[in-house]
Scaffold this motif. Structure first.
Motif, mmCIF file in Angstrom:
data_model
loop_
_atom_site.group_PDB
_atom_site.id
_atom_site.type_symbol
_atom_site.label_atom_id
_atom_site.label_comp_id
_atom_site.label_asym_id
_atom_site.label_seq_id
_atom_site.Cartn_x
_atom_site.Cartn_y
_atom_site.Cartn_z
ATOM 1 N N LEU A 85 39.764 -41.514 -28.008
ATOM 2 C CA LEU A 85 40.540 -40.823 -29.038
ATOM 3 C C LEU A 85 40.432 -41.559 -30.385
ATOM 4 C CD1 LEU A 85 42.423 -38.390 -29.448
ATOM 5 C CD2 LEU A 85 44.354 -39.864 -28.806
ATOM 6 N N ILE A 86 40.515 -42.869 -30.355
ATOM 7 C CA ILE A 86 40.408 -43.654 -31.602
ATOM 8 C C ILE A 86 39.014 -43.461 -32.218
ATOM 9 C CG2 ILE A 86 40.442 -45.987 -32.602
ATOM 10 C CD1 ILE A 86 42.481 -46.726 -30.358
ATOM 11 N N ARG A 87 38.014 -43.437 -31.345
ATOM 12 C CA ARG A 87 36.636 -43.224 -31.834
ATOM 13 C C ARG A 87 36.492 -41.832 -32.436
ATOM 14 N NH1 ARG A 87 34.808 -44.821 -26.744
ATOM 15 N NH2 ARG A 87 34.915 -47.086 -26.614
ATOM 16 N N ARG A 88 37.018 -40.830 -31.729
ATOM 17 C CA ARG A 88 36.913 -39.448 -32.227
ATOM 18 C C ARG A 88 37.620 -39.287 -33.557
ATOM 19 N NH1 ARG A 88 36.868 -34.666 -28.160
ATOM 20 N NH2 ARG A 88 35.705 -35.486 -26.434
ATOM 21 N N GLU A 89 38.774 -39.970 -33.727
ATOM 22 C CA GLU A 89 39.533 -39.854 -34.983
ATOM 23 C C GLU A 89 38.941 -40.751 -36.074
ATOM 24 O OE1 GLU A 89 42.187 -37.695 -35.569
ATOM 25 O OE2 GLU A 89 41.654 -36.874 -33.609
ATOM 26 N N GLU A 90 37.932 -41.526 -35.687
ATOM 27 C CA GLU A 90 37.233 -42.432 -36.609
ATOM 28 C C GLU A 90 38.205 -43.362 -37.323
ATOM 29 O OE1 GLU A 90 34.796 -39.956 -39.085
ATOM 30 O OE2 GLU A 90 33.494 -39.370 -37.416
ATOM 31 N N LEU A 91 39.118 -43.946 -36.545
ATOM 32 C CA LEU A 91 40.109 -44.846 -37.125
ATOM 33 C C LEU A 91 39.719 -46.298 -36.868
ATOM 34 C CD1 LEU A 91 43.283 -42.865 -36.040
ATOM 35 C CD2 LEU A 91 42.562 -43.308 -38.410
ATOM 36 N N ASN A 92 39.947 -47.096 -37.885
ATOM 37 C CA ASN A 92 39.669 -48.515 -37.777
ATOM 38 C C ASN A 92 40.933 -49.228 -37.310
ATOM 39 O OD1 ASN A 92 38.023 -50.795 -38.132
ATOM 40 N ND2 ASN A 92 38.994 -51.212 -40.117
ATOM 41 N N SER A 93 42.054 -48.826 -37.913
ATOM 42 C CA SER A 93 43.343 -49.346 -37.463
ATOM 43 C C SER A 93 44.280 -48.154 -37.304
ATOM 44 C CB SER A 93 43.911 -50.338 -38.472
ATOM 45 O OG SER A 93 44.164 -49.693 -39.690
ATOM 46 N N CYS A 94 45.177 -48.227 -36.348
ATOM 47 C CA CYS A 94 46.090 -47.102 -36.110
ATOM 48 C C CYS A 94 47.231 -47.522 -35.199
ATOM 49 C CB CYS A 94 45.347 -45.920 -35.478
ATOM 50 S SG CYS A 94 44.630 -46.269 -33.861
ATOM 51 N N TYR A 95 48.190 -46.617 -35.111
ATOM 52 C CA TYR A 95 49.287 -46.744 -34.154
ATOM 53 C C TYR A 95 48.921 -45.857 -32.967
ATOM 54 C CZ TYR A 95 54.173 -46.692 -32.544
ATOM 55 O OH TYR A 95 55.330 -46.820 -31.819
ATOM 56 N N ILE A 96 49.268 -46.296 -31.768
ATOM 57 C CA ILE A 96 48.929 -45.526 -30.562
ATOM 58 C C ILE A 96 50.229 -45.179 -29.838
ATOM 59 C CG2 ILE A 96 47.673 -45.543 -28.364
ATOM 60 C CD1 ILE A 96 46.041 -47.965 -29.587
ATOM 61 N N ARG A 97 50.416 -43.921 -29.496
ATOM 62 C CA ARG A 97 51.637 -43.486 -28.820
ATOM 63 C C ARG A 97 51.315 -42.820 -27.486
ATOM 64 N NH1 ARG A 97 56.689 -42.198 -30.359
ATOM 65 N NH2 ARG A 97 56.610 -44.408 -30.910
ATOM 66 N N PRO A 98 51.361 -43.570 -26.398
ATOM 67 C CA PRO A 98 51.292 -42.957 -25.071
ATOM 68 C C PRO A 98 52.678 -42.463 -24.663
ATOM 69 C CG PRO A 98 50.542 -45.268 -25.070
ATOM 70 C CD PRO A 98 51.315 -45.036 -26.325
ATOM 71 N N ILE A 99 52.764 -41.315 -24.027
ATOM 72 C CA ILE A 99 54.042 -40.799 -23.533
ATOM 73 C C ILE A 99 53.821 -40.083 -22.197
ATOM 74 C CG2 ILE A 99 53.853 -38.693 -24.975
ATOM 75 C CD1 ILE A 99 56.965 -38.771 -25.179
ATOM 76 N N ALA A 100 54.749 -40.295 -21.261
ATOM 77 C CA ALA A 100 54.705 -39.607 -19.961
ATOM 78 C C ALA A 100 56.103 -39.052 -19.713
ATOM 79 C CB ALA A 100 54.325 -40.588 -18.851
ATOM 80 N N PHE A 101 56.196 -37.823 -19.261
ATOM 81 C CA PHE A 101 57.520 -37.207 -19.147
ATOM 82 C C PHE A 101 57.518 -36.108 -18.081
ATOM 83 C CE2 PHE A 101 56.182 -33.378 -21.444
ATOM 84 C CZ PHE A 101 55.096 -33.846 -22.181
ATOM 85 N N TYR A 102 58.743 -35.823 -17.590
ATOM 86 C CA TYR A 102 58.885 -34.697 -16.679
ATOM 87 C C TYR A 102 58.743 -33.404 -17.477
ATOM 88 C CZ TYR A 102 60.308 -37.595 -12.754
ATOM 89 O OH TYR A 102 60.315 -38.506 -11.716
ATOM 90 N N GLY A 103 57.849 -32.567 -17.046
ATOM 91 C CA GLY A 103 57.497 -31.356 -17.774
ATOM 92 C C GLY A 103 58.308 -30.144 -17.348
ATOM 93 N N TYR A 104 57.729 -29.002 -17.511
ATOM 94 C CA TYR A 104 58.371 -27.730 -17.180
ATOM 95 C C TYR A 104 58.569 -27.628 -15.677
ATOM 96 C CZ TYR A 104 58.569 -22.772 -16.067
ATOM 97 O OH TYR A 104 58.925 -21.571 -15.541
ATOM 98 N N GLY A 105 59.811 -27.336 -15.278
ATOM 99 C CA GLY A 105 60.131 -27.206 -13.860
ATOM 100 C C GLY A 105 61.596 -26.853 -13.760
ATOM 101 N N PRO A 106 62.167 -26.955 -12.576
ATOM 102 C CA PRO A 106 63.588 -26.646 -12.430
ATOM 103 C C PRO A 106 64.394 -27.552 -13.349
ATOM 104 C CG PRO A 106 62.550 -27.085 -10.297
ATOM 105 C CD PRO A 106 61.543 -27.417 -11.344
ATOM 106 N N LEU A 107 65.495 -26.998 -13.914
ATOM 107 C CA LEU A 107 66.250 -27.814 -14.866
ATOM 108 C C LEU A 107 67.472 -28.493 -14.256
ATOM 109 C CD1 LEU A 107 66.026 -26.233 -18.448
ATOM 110 C CD2 LEU A 107 65.145 -28.409 -17.625
#
Ligand code: PMP
Length: 304
Positions: A85-107
């Protein structure tokens, strides 16, 4: 903030920025059942390099474990996707935000078999509290909001929902004309900033609040402790710091991935030290920026 960002990695695919969408009945939207990370990639002398990626990744998976968020990708897969992703965005320096979460399902509150969704985003992000803040320091105020105790919500996990506590503290500080807040814990001692750990200097020795004070064990915190010890400083990393001790400190500074090493020049309008960046803060800040600008410590960088 996201100008020029073209792609996001979502659930195993690179998708156009506009297409990185989720359902309004996403469990995490309603109950804050997500975990995330904030990481920086620095444009070092050895090229773009992700700072302490393994440590961030470990904390990411550990945060997930607290809520049975079973991240359906391996660490190697997320690493490869982030680098790509960093290569595709052609960024030399950047902030990286990984996120994992419970998605659509019973509430129901128990997410049960709700799917776990994972996303990665990268974008350019300069000094969090401003370039001037790094040089001159910031004016901060003790928040009227307390940090939740680790007996209420685990403080060693970086959980999306718990950041409402940080948002309240941050909004209050800004509304009152301060750059940032300091949040006390349930006992009334110092915990940390809304998105930063805090360090105090007294008589040449360094103190930072310990894990028992309901803090997130920041990776920049660990870095600052190590750099300070290498420079010969005595570091007390399990300190209990009272509100009054803030006012009489010789120096104070914040650490964090976003805030890096930011001096604090006043607390509740009390000048700290000479009201500028102090010498010990300067030593640690210089060591930190020398490190991330050079990229010169293999075990702490992942070179792209
Ligand atoms: N405390 C809190 C509440 C934070 O959100 C952060 C930022 N992740 C920190 C401390 C600093 O942690 P790190 O140095 O790992 O960014």
């Amino acid at each position: 903030m996201f100008e020029g960002v073209e792609e996001i990695w979502l659930d195993g695919e690179f998708v156009d920025f506009e297409d990185a969408q989720i359902h309004v009945l996403t469990h995490a939207l309603h109950y804050g059942t997500g975990v995330f990370e904030g990481v920086r990639c620095y444009g070092t002398e050895a090229g773009p390099a992700i700072f302490r990626w393994e440590e961030h990744l470990d904390r990411f998976y550990d945060s997930g474990e607290v809520y049975d968020i079973d991240i359906p990708f391996s660490k190697a897969e997320l690493t490869e996707a982030t680098e790509e992703l960093i290569r595709r965005e052609e960024l030399n320096s950047c902030y990286i935000r990984p996120i994992a979460f419970y998605g659509y399902g019973p509430l129901g509150l128990n997410p049960g078999k709700s799917p776990v969704q994972v996303a990665l985003a990268v974008w350019p992000w300069g000094a969090y509290l401003g370039d001037e803040a790094l040089e001159d320091g910031v004016d901060v105020a003790v928040s009227s909001w307390r940090k939740y105790a680790s007996s209420q919500i685990p403080t060693n996990a970086k959980t999306t929902g718990t950041y409402v506590n940080s948002v309240l503290a941050s909004q209050e500080a800004k509304a009152n004309g301060y750059a940032e807040a300091i949040v006390l814990n349930k006992e009334g001692n110092v915990a940390e900033g809304p998105g930063e750990n805090i360090f105090l200097v007294r008589d040449g020795e360094i103190y930072t609040t310990g894990l028992a004070e309901s803090i997130l064990d920041g990776i920049t915190r660990q870095t600052a402790i190590e750099l300070a010890e290498e420079m010969g400083y005595t570091v007390h990393d399990e300190a209990t710091i009272s509100r009054g001790e803030l006012y009489t400190a010789d120096e104070l500074f914040f650490t964090g991935t976003a805030a890096e090493v930011t001096p604090i020049r006043s607390v509740d309008d009390n000048e700290i030290g000479a009201g500028t960046k102090g010498p010990v803060t300067d030593d640690i800040q210089t060591a930190f920026f020398d490190l991330v600008e050079s990229g010169d410590r293999e075990e702490w960088f992942r070179y792209l």
